[in-house]
Design a protein around this motif. Structure first.
Motif, PDB file in Angstrom:
ATOM      1  N   ALA A 153       1.025  -1.184  -0.020  1.00  0.00           N
ATOM      2  CA  ALA A 153      -0.039  -0.179   0.038  1.00  0.00           C
ATOM      3  C   ALA A 153       0.862   1.182  -0.089  1.00  0.00           C
ATOM      4  CB  ALA A 153      -1.010   0.046   1.179  1.00  0.00           C
ATOM      5  N   GLY A 154       2.133   1.128   0.257  1.00  0.00           N
ATOM      6  CA  GLY A 154       2.824   2.177   0.021  1.00  0.00           C
ATOM      7  C   GLY A 154       4.525   1.822   0.091  1.00  0.00           C
ATOM      8  N   LEU A 155       4.956   0.812   0.359  1.00  0.00           N
ATOM      9  CA  LEU A 155       6.253   0.309   0.303  1.00  0.00           C
ATOM     10  C   LEU A 155       6.250  -0.832  -0.767  1.00  0.00           C
ATOM     11  CD1 LEU A 155       5.369   0.555   3.445  1.00  0.00           C
ATOM     12  CD2 LEU A 155       7.727   0.152   3.958  1.00  0.00           C
ATOM     13  N   LEU A 156       7.516  -1.214  -1.174  1.00  0.00           N
ATOM     14  CA  LEU A 156       7.611  -2.465  -1.756  1.00  0.00           C
ATOM     15  C   LEU A 156       7.339  -3.533  -0.865  1.00  0.00           C
ATOM     16  CD1 LEU A 156       8.513  -4.118  -4.425  1.00  0.00           C
ATOM     17  CD2 LEU A 156      11.017  -3.705  -3.232  1.00  0.00           C
ATOM     18  N   GLY A 157       6.469  -4.455  -1.303  1.00  0.00           N
ATOM     19  CA  GLY A 157       6.279  -5.479  -0.159  1.00  0.00           C
ATOM     20  C   GLY A 157       6.351  -6.970  -1.222  1.00  0.00           C
ATOM     21  N   LEU A 158       7.303  -7.870  -0.429  1.00  0.00           N
ATOM     22  CA  LEU A 158       7.561  -9.151  -1.158  1.00  0.00           C
ATOM     23  C   LEU A 158       7.566 -10.424  -0.212  1.00  0.00           C
ATOM     24  CD1 LEU A 158      10.960  -7.772  -2.537  1.00  0.00           C
ATOM     25  CD2 LEU A 158       8.779  -8.105  -3.987  1.00  0.00           C
ATOM     26  N   LYS A 159       7.443 -11.432  -0.581  1.00  0.00           N
ATOM     27  CA  LYS A 159       7.052 -12.687   0.168  1.00  0.00           C
ATOM     28  C   LYS A 159       8.001 -13.723  -0.184  1.00  0.00           C
ATOM     29  CE  LYS A 159       2.901 -13.428   1.563  1.00  0.00           C
ATOM     30  NZ  LYS A 159       1.575 -14.079   1.999  1.00  0.00           N
ATOM     31  N   ALA A 160       8.760 -14.375   0.758  1.00  0.00           N
ATOM     32  CA  ALA A 160       9.791 -15.608   0.540  1.00  0.00           C
ATOM     33  C   ALA A 160       8.883 -16.630   1.189  1.00  0.00           C
ATOM     34  CB  ALA A 160      11.044 -15.336   1.117  1.00  0.00           C
ATOM     35  N   GLU A 161       8.117 -17.514   0.225  1.00  0.00           N
ATOM     36  CA  GLU A 161       7.343 -18.602   0.878  1.00  0.00           C
ATOM     37  C   GLU A 161       8.181 -20.075   0.983  1.00  0.00           C
ATOM     38  OE1 GLU A 161       3.239 -19.101  -0.509  1.00  0.00           O
ATOM     39  OE2 GLU A 161       3.403 -17.082  -1.279  1.00  0.00           O
ATOM     40  N   THR A 162       9.147 -20.131   0.293  1.00  0.00           N
ATOM     41  CA  THR A 162       9.916 -21.220   0.303  1.00  0.00           C
ATOM     42  C   THR A 162      11.604 -20.764   0.674  1.00  0.00           C
ATOM     43  OG1 THR A 162      10.622 -21.363  -1.994  1.00  0.00           O
ATOM     44  CG2 THR A 162       8.501 -22.563  -1.252  1.00  0.00           C
ATOM     45  N   ALA A 163      12.483 -21.702   1.114  1.00  0.00           N
ATOM     46  CA  ALA A 163      13.746 -21.595   1.269  1.00  0.00           C
ATOM     47  C   ALA A 163      14.625 -21.036   0.123  1.00  0.00           C
ATOM     48  CB  ALA A 163      14.684 -22.750   1.934  1.00  0.00           C
ATOM     49  N   LYS A 164      14.135 -21.367  -1.274  1.00  0.00           N
ATOM     50  CA  LYS A 164      14.495 -20.967  -2.442  1.00  0.00           C
ATOM     51  C   LYS A 164      14.434 -19.373  -2.678  1.00  0.00           C
ATOM     52  CE  LYS A 164      14.685 -25.757  -4.534  1.00  0.00           C
ATOM     53  NZ  LYS A 164      14.114 -26.502  -5.614  1.00  0.00           N
ATOM     54  N   ASP A 165      13.102 -19.093  -2.101  1.00  0.00           N
ATOM     55  CA  ASP A 165      12.622 -17.671  -2.265  1.00  0.00           C
ATOM     56  C   ASP A 165      13.449 -16.575  -1.668  1.00  0.00           C
ATOM     57  OD1 ASP A 165      10.478 -18.740  -3.893  1.00  0.00           O
ATOM     58  OD2 ASP A 165       9.160 -18.649  -2.593  1.00  0.00           O
ATOM     59  N   VAL A 166      14.105 -17.080  -0.562  1.00  0.00           N
ATOM     60  CA  VAL A 166      14.758 -16.024   0.387  1.00  0.00           C
ATOM     61  C   VAL A 166      15.592 -15.212  -0.333  1.00  0.00           C
ATOM     62  CG1 VAL A 166      15.956 -15.867   2.501  1.00  0.00           C
ATOM     63  CG2 VAL A 166      14.250 -17.544   2.469  1.00  0.00           C
ATOM     64  N   ARG A 167      16.840 -15.696  -0.958  1.00  0.00           N
ATOM     65  CA  ARG A 167      17.923 -14.981  -1.487  1.00  0.00           C
ATOM     66  C   ARG A 167      17.310 -14.140  -2.629  1.00  0.00           C
ATOM     67  NH1 ARG A 167      23.249 -15.257  -1.316  1.00  0.00           N
ATOM     68  NH2 ARG A 167      23.185 -17.450  -0.374  1.00  0.00           N
ATOM     69  N   PRO A 168      16.455 -14.392  -3.467  1.00  0.00           N
ATOM     70  CA  PRO A 168      15.929 -13.306  -4.505  1.00  0.00           C
ATOM     71  C   PRO A 168      15.021 -12.144  -3.887  1.00  0.00           C
ATOM     72  CG  PRO A 168      15.198 -15.698  -5.062  1.00  0.00           C
ATOM     73  CD  PRO A 168      16.134 -15.740  -4.012  1.00  0.00           C
ATOM     74  N   MET A 169      14.354 -12.810  -2.696  1.00  0.00           N
ATOM     75  CA  MET A 169      13.637 -11.662  -2.245  1.00  0.00           C
ATOM     76  C   MET A 169      13.935 -10.643  -1.335  1.00  0.00           C
ATOM     77  SD  MET A 169      10.410 -12.207  -3.447  1.00  0.00           S
ATOM     78  CE  MET A 169      10.278 -13.166  -4.764  1.00  0.00           C
ATOM     79  N   LEU A 170      15.371 -11.235  -0.809  1.00  0.00           N
ATOM     80  CA  LEU A 170      16.062 -10.260  -0.200  1.00  0.00           C
ATOM     81  C   LEU A 170      17.164  -9.348  -0.694  1.00  0.00           C
ATOM     82  CD1 LEU A 170      17.476 -12.571   2.833  1.00  0.00           C
ATOM     83  CD2 LEU A 170      15.766 -10.735   2.891  1.00  0.00           C
ATOM     84  N   GLN A 171      17.462  -9.866  -2.363  1.00  0.00           N
ATOM     85  CA  GLN A 171      17.993  -8.835  -3.001  1.00  0.00           C
ATOM     86  C   GLN A 171      17.608  -7.830  -3.705  1.00  0.00           C
ATOM     87  OE1 GLN A 171      19.478 -12.064  -5.844  1.00  0.00           O
ATOM     88  NE2 GLN A 171      21.469 -12.292  -4.730  1.00  0.00           N
ATOM     89  N   GLN A 172      16.093  -8.087  -4.039  1.00  0.00           N
ATOM     90  CA  GLN A 172      15.158  -6.912  -4.750  1.00  0.00           C
ATOM     91  C   GLN A 172      15.311  -5.896  -3.917  1.00  0.00           C
ATOM     92  OE1 GLN A 172      11.491  -8.047  -6.400  1.00  0.00           O
ATOM     93  NE2 GLN A 172      12.142 -10.358  -6.371  1.00  0.00           N
ATOM     94  N   PRO A 173      15.037  -5.777  -2.597  1.00  0.00           N
ATOM     95  CA  PRO A 173      14.795  -4.382  -1.862  1.00  0.00           C
ATOM     96  C   PRO A 173      15.890  -3.533  -1.962  1.00  0.00           C
ATOM     97  CG  PRO A 173      14.058  -6.319  -0.558  1.00  0.00           C
ATOM     98  CD  PRO A 173      14.727  -6.916  -1.808  1.00  0.00           C
ATOM     99  N   PHE A 174      17.228  -4.307  -2.049  1.00  0.00           N
ATOM    100  CA  PHE A 174      18.524  -3.364  -2.101  1.00  0.00           C
ATOM    101  C   PHE A 174      18.700  -2.682  -3.514  1.00  0.00           C
ATOM    102  CE2 PHE A 174      18.976  -6.390   1.561  1.00  0.00           C
ATOM    103  CZ  PHE A 174      19.358  -5.094   2.696  1.00  0.00           C
ATOM    104  N   LYS A 175      17.972  -3.184  -4.346  1.00  0.00           N
ATOM    105  CA  LYS A 175      17.876  -2.646  -5.751  1.00  0.00           C
ATOM    106  C   LYS A 175      16.708  -1.376  -5.798  1.00  0.00           C
ATOM    107  CE  LYS A 175      19.548  -6.738  -7.819  1.00  0.00           C
ATOM    108  NZ  LYS A 175      19.276  -7.900  -8.680  1.00  0.00           N
ATOM    109  N   HIS A 176      15.880  -1.395  -4.750  1.00  0.00           N
ATOM    110  CA  HIS A 176      14.842  -0.500  -4.798  1.00  0.00           C
ATOM    111  C   HIS A 176      15.344   0.793  -3.863  1.00  0.00           C
ATOM    112  CE1 HIS A 176      10.805   0.952  -4.367  1.00  0.00           C
ATOM    113  NE2 HIS A 176      10.805   0.805  -3.238  1.00  0.00           N
ATOM    114  N   ASP A 177      14.806   1.797  -4.241  1.00  0.00           N
ATOM    115  CA  ASP A 177      15.110   3.128  -3.899  1.00  0.00           C
ATOM    116  C   ASP A 177      14.649   3.536  -2.501  1.00  0.00           C
ATOM    117  OD1 ASP A 177      16.965   5.221  -4.111  1.00  0.00           O
ATOM    118  OD2 ASP A 177      15.403   6.500  -5.172  1.00  0.00           O
ATOM    119  N   GLY A 178      13.517   2.811  -2.327  1.00  0.00           N
ATOM    120  CA  GLY A 178      12.728   3.200  -0.923  1.00  0.00           C
ATOM    121  C   GLY A 178      12.478   2.191  -0.066  1.00  0.00           C
ATOM    122  N   SER A 179      11.424   2.212   0.744  1.00  0.00           N
ATOM    123  CA  SER A 179      11.290   1.346   1.944  1.00  0.00           C
ATOM    124  C   SER A 179      10.685   0.161   1.371  1.00  0.00           C
ATOM    125  CB  SER A 179      10.229   1.804   2.656  1.00  0.00           C
ATOM    126  OG  SER A 179      10.514   3.355   3.342  1.00  0.00           O
TER     127      SER A 179
END
Length: 142
Positions: A64-90
């Motif tokens: 609703a105002g930030l970048l919101g991502l979800k890691a549902e499996t262990a394989k999702d964790v690394r890519p979901m943690l990398q995306q926010p650091f490429k994002h300029d905001g919260s």
């Protein structure tokens, strides 16, 4: 980094991130429980009560105002943690974890270990032996 209980109690922090447009990245560990309170109860030899959470979808709320991502499996964790650091905001990353995953204190006293044994005995005697088996599977047999 926060548990789902902590984020639930401090939802206003997300509003502050949005209001001030801060580039803060939040990781929420979602296990649908007040896990540390539950662990303290078990370590005190008590059957846990009132620690289950019925959470919203934190990633969807964040969108609703930030970048919101979800890691549902262990394989999702690394890519979901990398995306926010490429994002300029919260950003908020919700990571699903098993409810029985223990968060261990830095040291365990003999009294805590004894009381945890009492909790396990009480759980079995009250028909909750399946929880003890699940606890062992998640934390010992990986």
């Amino acid at each position: 980094m926060s548990g789902d209980g902590g984020v639930s109690m401090l939802m206003g922090d997300l509003l502050t991130l949005r209001q001030l447009n801060l580039p803060v990245k939040v990781v929420v560990f979602r296990n649908n429980s007040l896990a540390f309170v539950e662990l303290e109860m078990k370590a005190g030899g008590l059957l846990d009560f009132g620690v289950e959470l019925k959470n919203p979808d934190f990633a969807a709320l964040a969108q609703a105002g930030l970048l919101g991502l979800k890691a549902e499996t262990a394989k999702d964790v690394r890519p979901m943690l990398q995306q926010p650091f490429k994002h300029d905001g919260s950003a908020l990353v919700e990571v699903l974890v098993h409810r029985q995953e223990l968060s261990m204190p830095p040291t365990i006293t003999f009294e805590q270990a004894t009381d945890f044994g009492i909790f396990m005995l009480k759980a079995v005697l009250s028909g909750r032996g399946d929880e003890i088996v699940d606890l062992a599977k998640v934390n010992l047999f990986r």
